[in-house]
Scaffold this motif. Sequence first.
Motif, short mmCIF file in Angstrom:
data_model
loop_
_atom_site.label_atom_id
_atom_site.label_comp_id
_atom_site.label_asym_id
_atom_site.label_seq_id
_atom_site.Cartn_x
_atom_site.Cartn_y
_atom_site.Cartn_z
N LYS A 90 0.84 -1.20 0.00
CA LYS A 90 0.00 0.00 0.00
C LYS A 90 0.87 1.25 0.00
CE LYS A 90 -4.03 -2.16 0.53
NZ LYS A 90 -3.55 -3.54 0.41
N ALA A 91 0.50 2.21 -0.82
CA ALA A 91 1.25 3.47 -0.86
C ALA A 91 1.10 4.21 0.46
CB ALA A 91 0.75 4.33 -2.01
N LEU A 92 2.14 4.95 0.84
CA LEU A 92 2.10 5.73 2.09
C LEU A 92 1.23 6.98 1.91
CD1 LEU A 92 5.87 5.60 3.15
CD2 LEU A 92 3.98 4.25 4.11
N SER A 93 0.64 7.38 3.00
CA SER A 93 -0.12 8.64 2.99
C SER A 93 0.88 9.80 2.94
CB SER A 93 -0.97 8.75 4.26
OG SER A 93 -0.13 8.83 5.41
N ASP A 94 0.38 10.99 2.65
CA ASP A 94 1.26 12.17 2.59
C ASP A 94 2.01 12.35 3.91
OD1 ASP A 94 0.47 12.67 0.03
OD2 ASP A 94 -1.09 14.11 0.59
N GLU A 95 1.31 12.09 5.01
CA GLU A 95 1.92 12.27 6.34
C GLU A 95 3.03 11.24 6.58
OE1 GLU A 95 0.63 12.07 11.06
OE2 GLU A 95 -0.92 12.14 9.51
#
Length: 285
Positions: A90-95
């Motif tokens: 899963k791609a990381l969130s902006d944070e």
Amino acid sequence: GASHPRNNNRRSNNQVVLTNPINYEGECEKVGGILALKVERFNKKLSYEQFIEKITNYVTKKYTDGADIKLLLTDAKDPIKLYEEKNMPKALSDEDRNDPVKDAILKEEVKQFVMRKNNIGRNVQSAFSLIWGQCSSALQAYVKGQSGYVTATEDYDVTWLLNEAKKASSGIDSSANPYVTMHEAMSVLYKMRQGATEADDSYIERFKNNVTTVEMVQGGHVFYSPGVAGKQVADATTEEIYAAKESSMAVLMLQNSDPARYGELLSSLKKGANLGRDEYPKTVA
């Protein structure tokens, strides 16, 4: 003189076609058996169902992450697609993208994902070669003569290979009239009977093999009757269709069983049905 292993000899147009010795075990003896044409006889010849079980067991035990391609062998499911659906990182969130630890973990997960995905491709290629090596020479010659062979070998198309090997080992003639083939397969299934001394396991295996042949020649619809089930195929769930087919096959298998052993049971089940009690088996053992 010295004795030699007996060969499987077939006469065709006055020519004797030599295949393998009767004790042939394939290119990988540890698999535990081979697949061959219906007319051939080998000590280690297996039914298609037994063959798939042996191949699957070997692959899952001997190949690194071999279980990743199990459903390719048993259900013709695309192993890479299944793996991606289940394990895609899963791609990381902006944070979280600014968190060096989480970023490093994701990079490692992606690395492991790509390595295992690539390994699936290698395992598929190896499985293709393994299956091919466990086919008799005559079966290989038959498969080579089918359209699509060259493309299948270039693509390591395991599903194509298994389908062709399944048809040939079941005695299905791809050049025959499809209706003749279908009705012949149905006739064999409906006319089969359990022998007086035949073990239940042997009879069940033989019954399942005949069912598989019927399904392969597009006769599987006989096991699902919309009128009996109360639903058209389009309106029934996969589970409902499976349950109805199992019930249908279980009844047929019992009806064809040895009357000396199971005649009283059949009579009892008939009487129960007349009294409103449906106690017939719902599954094939």
